[in-house]
Design a protein around this motif. Structure first.
Motif, PDB file in Angstrom:
ATOM      1  N   VAL A   1      -3.962   2.168   7.605  1.00 53.44           N
ATOM      2  CA  VAL A   1      -2.709   2.696   8.142  1.00 53.44           C
ATOM      3  C   VAL A   1      -1.958   3.478   7.067  1.00 53.44           C
ATOM      4  N   ALA A   2      -1.953   2.975   5.851  1.00 50.63           N
ATOM      5  CA  ALA A   2      -1.279   3.688   4.763  1.00 50.63           C
ATOM      6  C   ALA A   2      -1.929   5.050   4.513  1.00 50.63           C
ATOM      7  N   ARG A   3      -3.230   5.109   4.561  1.00 49.55           N
ATOM      8  CA  ARG A   3      -3.906   6.399   4.378  1.00 49.55           C
ATOM      9  C   ARG A   3      -3.581   7.352   5.518  1.00 49.55           C
ATOM     10  N   HIS A   4      -3.466   6.827   6.729  1.00 48.61           N
ATOM     11  CA  HIS A   4      -3.110   7.679   7.864  1.00 48.61           C
ATOM     12  C   HIS A   4      -1.682   8.198   7.712  1.00 48.61           C
TER      13      HIS A   4
ATOM     14  N   ASP B   1      10.388   7.635   4.765  1.00 46.61           N
ATOM     15  CA  ASP B   1      10.155   7.167   6.137  1.00 46.61           C
ATOM     16  C   ASP B   1       8.731   6.651   6.347  1.00 46.61           C
ATOM     17  N   ALA B   2       7.933   6.608   5.295  1.00 50.33           N
ATOM     18  CA  ALA B   2       6.521   6.230   5.450  1.00 50.33           C
ATOM     19  C   ALA B   2       6.389   4.802   5.964  1.00 50.33           C
ATOM     20  N   LEU B   3       7.169   3.888   5.411  1.00 43.74           N
ATOM     21  CA  LEU B   3       7.050   2.491   5.825  1.00 43.74           C
ATOM     22  C   LEU B   3       7.452   2.320   7.290  1.00 43.74           C
TER      23      LEU B   3
ATOM     24  N   CYS C   1       0.814  -1.212   0.000  1.00 36.75           N
ATOM     25  CA  CYS C   1       0.000   0.000   0.000  1.00 36.75           C
ATOM     26  C   CYS C   1       0.851   1.267   0.000  1.00 36.75           C
ATOM     27  N   LEU C   2       2.084   1.176   0.519  1.00 33.87           N
ATOM     28  CA  LEU C   2       2.954   2.360   0.583  1.00 33.87           C
ATOM     29  C   LEU C   2       4.025   2.334  -0.490  1.00 33.87           C
ATOM     30  N   ALA C   3       3.885   1.443  -1.457  1.00 32.25           N
ATOM     31  CA  ALA C   3       4.926   1.328  -2.483  1.00 32.25           C
ATOM     32  C   ALA C   3       5.075   2.610  -3.288  1.00 32.25           C
TER      33      ALA C   3
ATOM     34  N   ARG D   1      -7.407  10.889   9.712  1.00 32.52           N
ATOM     35  CA  ARG D   1      -7.031  11.332  11.051  1.00 32.52           C
ATOM     36  C   ARG D   1      -6.839  10.130  11.973  1.00 32.52           C
ATOM     37  N   ARG D   2      -6.197  10.382  13.123  1.00 32.19           N
ATOM     38  CA  ARG D   2      -5.925   9.285  14.047  1.00 32.19           C
ATOM     39  C   ARG D   2      -7.211   8.688  14.599  1.00 32.19           C
ATOM     40  N   ASP D   3      -8.184   9.543  14.975  1.00 31.93           N
ATOM     41  CA  ASP D   3      -9.427   9.006  15.517  1.00 31.93           C
ATOM     42  C   ASP D   3     -10.179   8.201  14.473  1.00 31.93           C
ATOM     43  N   GLU D   4     -10.095   8.618  13.208  1.00 35.54           N
ATOM     44  CA  GLU D   4     -10.749   7.852  12.146  1.00 35.54           C
ATOM     45  C   GLU D   4     -10.062   6.503  11.948  1.00 35.54           C
ATOM     46  N   LEU D   5      -8.744   6.505  12.056  1.00 37.62           N
ATOM     47  CA  LEU D   5      -8.015   5.236  11.931  1.00 37.62           C
ATOM     48  C   LEU D   5      -8.406   4.284  13.054  1.00 37.62           C
ATOM     49  N   LEU D   6      -8.436   4.771  14.292  1.00 40.37           N
ATOM     50  CA  LEU D   6      -8.764   3.911  15.425  1.00 40.37           C
ATOM     51  C   LEU D   6     -10.198   3.415  15.338  1.00 40.37           C
TER      52      LEU D   6
END
Length: 938
Positions: A379-382, A342-344, A334-336, A388-393
């Protein structure tokens, strides 16, 4: 529901009682006398007086008779007037009968059933089902196949990560031509089957003539053109509508597979109209496929009608996918295209962050393939800044809730057909959904008893299954399958695992036991929320089941059930109180009443439920029924219901002082529980005051509580309280605790600046007024107290509390000293002091040497090899620190020396003289109890 009345009294007399008997039909004929009611005048009563109350020899009897007849007529007229009353008037809702009739009319108007709903819009049909009559024969059309696109196989080839055991699956498929691949939905079994077929059919990839092209339509026997679309793909699927051909016509199934190709068949989860194939049908299919050089993979669930195939020659369980490896690889994919180098690394840190793992609620290694893809994508979108962090959680938390919804959506087939007259009971129809009901019951039981013994969960699950099956088919006895359980398949379907734990159900001694738990902390709560909130029809069986568990003799079962009952009650407090708590609060069995009290305490964990529960408990504490007062005393012991410690102790004193102290023991239990926590300083101070200047009831409660504190271990009374947060008291400034635990919170988690204990709106000490002014006793930090008492769970309770809560040491010492000096409690308190001395001696022994050696005899600088030098002898140190505070004069010192000498001369397990001398010397060094008129006064 309980058979007891509101306060455990006798039920009110009904229509058959003497006071409410209705007159018979013959008694209402004109001129007949009605039945006499209690309190009515009867002939001959007061006959000596006339209508005006004056006696007279002439005409007095006639006037009395006339008055009685007039009164009788009035009563008859009143009865007729009462016949016009609302029959539901006693319910307290005016006009309820009228409203009920209106609702009934409106409801009936919604349903207009007119004739048969069967409609035929063509001149011919293949099959039909009318009631219990099935019309039609097997389809004569060719079976329908659908090929798997090559680009889909290419994608799977790139993303698939083979699990352990994959080579075995491929070897069996090559050798037997047919593989039955078992596993619950979502475990990657379908993807594994496609990848297996992709590998074994590589020889015909891009070489088979006409591969992937539609085949000519087949003509049907009646001359109509076939409607099936036949394809010649390398890997094909069989349509669900033609699954019956696996048993009826294996030749037709094999004929639709390309030479050298593969067939994937998904067998249904439910029985419905599907008849599962047997192994002989698979033998015929394998022979046809072998003639064509083709292969077939049948994907089944262990609990489906075809689950028995997994135990046969063709069956193998699908090994779990390597979720951890797959999650990392999905994140890399997803992060390719992310330009940030430093994303990975940031994404991998997120996957290990405690906040992320807590929100996910499922162990990363237990995630299913589709879930790993979802988590990696979020996680890749975050990491890219798109989420946002709350949306990820929140997105991660949805995984467990989505799993619970999938488990219980259509968890059982529709209701079975009603039994025919004369065929009820054992001869009636069988509920074909029973296996799925038992699977759902196991998930619910595991949610309630997560982490307990396998036997406890299995037995509880069967009890719940019986409750649900009884609702589905009332009046039928549902047996329990024997030797038919697939525990491994059930655990896999429930995302659970077996572990080795400890249980203290016998003698209080930890023994190893097999336990079962969900592979994630969020699954249990998600299951209970799904069942309780979205499936109201299941509430009745679940509530009855929880009440049944209240009588289970294993504390690991009924206490866990009580906690869950309290949590469920907060979701619908009126329903939960009426169905889960109130029926058990007046039960004869003390375990059931304890269940109700535990559920009340759990429901009072947060507002606004705490206020509602407080009102109930305060009312029960003064109720005329002893059972309700007993339940209130145990509920007050939790310390979660009444904010003010003094008020809670006063309520307990009132309970213990009634009926000549009949419930003094349970009241003292509640008081001791209040001491065993962050309220220790407050509770011990109040009890010390009562022991000095209180009433007889207060002194009795204080002494009983002191004896309990002497004799109990910490883990007998202590319960972990809520951590600092909304509604928790502030920390004691004198204790050395982190600043983060000294915040003051208000309702809703809003910080209230400047609010201190004792101010309005805070839970704390009662505001001082009048002559009752006392210095406030600071309440200790909940977090710090729980940590200290948890570390000292094996200690004597009073010693642990005195060390853990600084403000409790002095009042506790005074209270315990008075119990030793009191003539009624002296013997029991002395026995408790004996347990202290024995616990201190055992804790101070240095293991290893043949002769008993104590820590105080060890040379300076010597440390045990196990590195426990800082912990060994802690009980002795605490004892020698607190004991001098309990010695006021020479008589107390002499009593201690006499007790030590008695323990040294005991025939069984005598105390060593070295330990006794050390205790006496330590007491002498403090200067306490040295003599005469100079004794220390309070």
């Amino acid at each position: 529901m309980s058979d007891d009345g509101e306060y455990g009294g006798a039920p009110a007399s009904g229509a058959d009682g003497a006071g409410g008997a209705s007159p018979g039909p013959d008694q209402w004929r004109a001129g007949d006398e009605p039945a006499w009611q209690d309190g009515e005048r009867r002939p001959g009563q007061d006959s000596g007086g006339d209508a005006d109350g004056e006696a007279g020899p002439d005409g007095g009897g006639d006037r009395a008779d006339e008055a009685e007849r007039a009164e009788r007529r009035d009563r008859q007229e009143e009865r007729f007037r009462e016949a016009t009353r609302d029959p539901l008037a006693d319910s307290g809702v005016p006009g309820e009968a009228r409203a009920a009739a209106r609702v009934q009319r409106a409801a009936q108007a919604r349903f207009d059933i007119r004739g048969n709903s069967s409609v035929f819009d063509r001149t011919s049909f293949d099959r039909a089902h009318f009631g219990d009559v099935y019309v039609g024969a097997r389809d004569t059309a060719a079976p329908v196949f659908g090929d798997v696109p090559e680009d889909e196989l290419d994608r799977l080839r790139q993303v698939y990560r083979a699990p352990a055991g994959y080579p075995t699956l491929k070897r069996v498929l090559r050798g037997r031509r047919v593989l039955v691949l078992g596993g619950p939905p979502g475990t990657g079994r379908h993807t594994t089957g496609l990848c297996l077929l992709d590998e074994v059919t590589t020889a015909v990839r891009d070489t088979a003539p006409g591969a992937g092209k539609p085949a000519p339509e087949a003509a049907e026997p009646d001359g109509r053109a076939g409607t099936a679309v036949l394809t010649q793909g390398r890997v094909t699927r069989l349509a669900p509508s033609d699954l019956g051909l696996l048993s009826a016509d294996p030749d037709a199934v094999a004929g639709g597979v390309l030479d050298g190709g593969g067939l994937l068949v998904q067998l249904p989860e439910n029985a419905r109209d599907f008849t599962a194939p047997q192994e002989l049908h698979l033998d015929a299919l394998a022979a046809r496929l072998a003639a064509k050089g083709a292969y077939a993979v049948l994907v089944v669930s262990p609990t489906s009608p075809a689950g028995h195939l997994l135990t046969g020659r063709y069956g193998l369980a699908c090994p779990p996918a390597p979720a951890g490896e797959l999650l990392e690889w999905q994140l890399v994919r997803c992060l390719a295209d992310c330009p940030d180098p430093d994303a990975l690394g940031r994404g991998e840190q997120i996957l290990k962050h405690p906040l992320f793992l807590d929100a996910l609620g499922i162990a990363p290694e237990a995630l299913r393939p589709s879930e790993t893809e979802l988590v990696a994508e979020r996680v890749a979108r975050h990491v890219r800044g798109e989420l946002r962090r709350d949306e990820l959680l929140d997105a991660c938390g949805q995984i467990a809730r989505r799993q619970a919804r999938e488990w219980f959506t259509g968890a059982a087939d529709p209701l079975p057909p009603a039994s025919e007259p004369g065929r009820a009971g054992a001869d009636g129809p069988v509920d074909t959904a029973a296996p799925r009901v038992r699977e759902a019951a196991f998930r619910i039981a595991l949610a309630v008893l997560d982490g307990e013994a396998v036997s406890s969960v299995a037995d509880a699950a069967e009890l719940l299954a019986q409750q649900i099956l009884a609702v589905r088919m009332p009046g039928r006895a549902h047996g329990r399958p024997v030797f038919a359980e697939d525990l491994e398949g059930l655990l896999t379907a429930c995302r659970a695992e077996i572990r080795t734990g400890e249980e203290e159900s016998v003698g209080g001694v930890p023994v190893p036991v097999r336990t079962v738990t969900y592979r994630g902390t969020a699954l249990a709560g998600s299951v209970l929320a799904e069942v309780w909130h979205r499936h109201h029809a299941a509430r009745g069986p679940v509530a009855r089941w929880l009440r049944e568990l209240a009588g289970n003799p294993r504390p690991q079962v009924w206490v866990r059930a009580a906690v869950v009952a309290g949590e469920l009650a907060t979701a619908d407090l009126g329903y939960g109180f009426a169905e889960l708590i109130r029926p058990l609060s007046v039960a004869k069995d003390t375990r059931r009443r304890f269940f109700a009290a535990t559920a009340l305490a759990q429901a009072a964990g947060r507002e606004p439920y705490r206020s509602a529960v407080r009102g109930v408990v305060v009312d029960w504490a003064e109720a005329p029924v002893p059972a309700l007062r007993w339940t209130a005393a145990v509920a007050l012991a939790s310390g979660r219901i009444v904010d003010e410690t003094r008020q809670a102790l006063e309520l307990l004193c009132g309970i213990g002082g009634r009926d000549e102290g009949a419930q003094a023991l349970v009241a003292s239990y509640g008081a001791a529980r209040l001491v065993a926590g962050s309220r220790a300083g407050e509770a011990a101070t109040v009890l010390r005051e009562w022991s000095e200047n209180g009433s007889a009831e207060q002194q009795n409660l204080a002494m009983l509580c002191a004896v309990r504190l002497f004799c109990a271990r910490t883990d007998d009374m202590w319960q972990a309280e809520e951590s600092d947060g909304p509604g928790a008291p502030p920390a004691d400034a004198a204790t050395s605790v982190p600043a983060s635990v000294s915040r003051v919170w208000g309702p809703g988690g809003v910080r209230l600046a400047g609010r201190v204990p004792g101010q309005p709106g805070r839970a704390g000490q009662r505001a001082p007024s009048g002559q009752d002014e006392r210095p406030p006793v600071p309440r200790a930090s909940v977090e710090a107290t729980d940590a200290e008492l948890a570390r000292r769970a094996h200690w004597p309770l009073a010693l642990a509390v005195a060390v853990a809560v600084e403000s409790a040491a002095e009042p506790l010492a005074d209270l315990l000293w008075r119990s030793l000096a009191n003539r009624l409690s002296h013997e029991a308190a002395t026995e408790g002091l004996t347990t202290w001395l024995r616990a201190a001696e055992a804790d101070a022994v240095v293991p290893g040497p043949a002769d008993r050696t104590y820590v105080f005899e060890r040379a300076a600088g010597d440390a045990p090899a196990d590195g426990t030098a800082d912990r060994r002898g802690e009980i002795l140190k605490a004892l020698l620190w607190l004991l001098p505070r309990m010695i006021r004069d020479r008589r107390d010192a002499d009593r201690l020396r006499w007790l030590l000498r008695l323990m040294a001369d005991a025939p069984e397990e005598p105390m060593t003289a070295a330990f006794a001398r050390h205790v006496v010397a330590a007491m002498a060094a403090t200067g306490r109890g040295q003599g005469g008129r100079g004794e220390e006064q309070r």
